[in-house]
Design a protein around this motif. Structure first.
Motif, mmCIF file in Angstrom:
data_model
loop_
_atom_site.group_PDB
_atom_site.id
_atom_site.type_symbol
_atom_site.label_atom_id
_atom_site.label_comp_id
_atom_site.label_asym_id
_atom_site.label_seq_id
_atom_site.Cartn_x
_atom_site.Cartn_y
_atom_site.Cartn_z
ATOM 1 N N UNK A 150 -2.318 7.495 -0.595
ATOM 2 C CA UNK A 150 -2.688 6.603 -1.691
ATOM 3 C C UNK A 150 -3.707 5.583 -1.179
ATOM 4 N N UNK A 151 -4.831 5.473 -1.871
ATOM 5 C CA UNK A 151 -5.846 4.489 -1.513
ATOM 6 C C UNK A 151 -5.488 3.140 -2.123
ATOM 7 N N UNK B 184 -7.111 0.425 2.401
ATOM 8 C CA UNK B 184 -6.636 1.395 3.387
ATOM 9 C C UNK B 184 -6.038 2.591 2.664
ATOM 10 N N UNK B 185 -5.497 3.522 3.402
ATOM 11 C CA UNK B 185 -4.821 4.679 2.824
ATOM 12 C C UNK B 185 -3.481 4.868 3.519
ATOM 13 N N UNK C 90 1.231 9.370 -7.056
ATOM 14 C CA UNK C 90 1.470 9.405 -8.493
ATOM 15 C C UNK C 90 0.180 9.002 -9.200
ATOM 16 N N UNK C 91 -0.341 9.884 -10.035
ATOM 17 C CA UNK C 91 -1.600 9.583 -10.719
ATOM 18 C C UNK C 91 -1.381 8.558 -11.822
ATOM 19 N N UNK C 92 -2.483 7.965 -12.266
ATOM 20 C CA UNK C 92 -2.399 7.000 -13.364
ATOM 21 C C UNK C 92 -1.867 7.662 -14.626
ATOM 22 N N UNK D 184 0.781 -1.229 0.000
ATOM 23 C CA UNK D 184 0.000 0.000 0.000
ATOM 24 C C UNK D 184 0.811 1.275 0.000
ATOM 25 N N UNK D 185 2.138 1.170 0.138
ATOM 26 C CA UNK D 185 2.990 2.366 0.136
ATOM 27 C C UNK D 185 3.629 2.572 -1.236
ATOM 28 N N UNK D 186 2.887 2.255 -2.292
ATOM 29 C CA UNK D 186 3.405 2.379 -3.644
ATOM 30 C C UNK D 186 2.773 3.521 -4.415
#
Length: 353
Positions: free
Chosen positions: A138-139, A133-134, A118-120, A104-106
């Protein structure tokens, strides 16, 4: 026994007890280590460290934290690592690779851009972990059982590539708030299936992955694990040192040879808890209570401090991070300060007579 006593794990003998700690350099392209990594890791080998450990190295593109992290999920990456491994070996040092998945920390931007999400459109990706989670803004989505099974395979494949690249040992990064830590800490893991709930369920992914890696690598190759010994969070669901001792016993039973005991990863550590050697007691407690060899971390910055940790039996290795950034030749300088012998590269001997 002192800082410059050799030590052996399975078939691997280290010439001293000084380890270059993994530190992300955010300097790769397409997961491929380059000249910066060769010089960064190679210079610490020239500087006398007994064991060099790479920065956390992703086992898949989705395992990255940023697009500038290194990986070992393909042959091009493996071959680039081999060049670095060969150079470290030429310096009479040993090298291990730290295998990792950010969970989740990516999908974060480069540190120079503030490590923001970082957006898609910017090349980001959907991150997945134990539970929705967040983290770091980042969700994330919850991994399915099928995806968990795929993750274990990716770790095993990466371990096989590491063996082919010539690494002397493998360390699994199971701390600092990344994937395995997200699973074993109740702070993040809210699953209701066999990978969540009880202690045994929450450590299941790490233990199962360790078992598969142990079967895939040579019997004589040591297997290391870095954990966060505590969460540094004052809640009932936080991971504790007692949990780490219990986990370390199980890891030892499943073929792990060494534990590096760090801490935190979900929150900033309070300044009043940070002081020279502040995490050394974690390594000592795990070593004493389980019998497994341990590495000490946490503001270890000078020769006398490092030597005392080894001489007093508080840990088996000192795993040094920031001081190695300040001084690539920490081991050579420490040997001189402690009046202990160390082999200096012949190219540099005229400066150390």
């Amino acid at each position: 026994m002192d800082l410059f006593s050799p030590i052996t794990f399975r078939n691997l003998t280290l010439k001293n007890r000084i380890v270059l700690s993994p530190m992300q350099q955010y300097s790769a392209q397409n997961g491929i280590p380059g000249n910066w990594h060769l010089v960064h890791l190679g210079s610490r080998a020239v500087g006398g460290a007994g064991l060099i450990i790479t920065e956390c190295t992703a086992v898949s593109p989705e395992g990255l934290a940023t697009l500038s992290d290194v990986g070992i999920w393909n042959e091009e990456q493996k071959n680039a690592w081999k060049t670095i491994v060969d150079f470290v070996h030429e310096q009479d040092s040993k090298i291990g690779i730290q295998l990792w998945h950010a969970g989740g920390k990516g999908s974060l931007k480069h540190p120079n851009e503030g490590m923001k999400p970082l957006s898609l459109e910017e090349g980001g990706w959907v991150v997945k972990t134990c539970s929705a989670t967040e983290l770091n803004g980042v969700l994330s989505q919850e991994l399915t059982i099928a995806e968990i099974d795929e993750l274990k395979i990716k770790f095993v494949d990466a371990a096989r590539r590491a063996v082919e690249a010539g690494f002397d040992t493998i360390e699994i990064h199971a701390g600092h708030g990344y994937l395995f830590h997200q699973f074993y800490s109740s702070v993040i893991n809210k699953r209701q299936d066999e990978y969540g709930g009880t202690f045994e369920n929450r450590i299941r992914l790490l233990v199962e992955t360790i078992r598969e890696i142990r079967k895939a690598i040579p019997e004589g190759m040591p297997l290391l694990v870095r954990i966060s010994a505590v969460d540094y969070i004052d809640t009932a669901d936080a991971w504790t040192l007692e949990d780490s001792v219990a986990l370390s016993k199980i890891l030892k039973e499943n073929g792990v040879d060494f534990i590096t005991a760090s801490g935190g990863g979900f929150t900033n550590v309070s300044r009043d808890k940070v002081f020279p050697g502040y995490q050394v007691p974690f390594a000592t407690a795990i070593k004493v209570q389980t019998g497994i060899a341990t590495g000490a971390v946490g503001m270890i910055t000078d020769a006398k401090q490092a030597n005392e940790i080894i001489a007093d039996g508080k840990a088996d290795l000192v795993v040094i991070a920031r001081e190695h950034l300040r001084d690539p030749y920490f081991a050579i300088h420490s040997a001189k300060e402690l009046e202990m012998g160390i082999e200096v590269p012949w190219q540099y001997k005229r400066a150390f007579n």
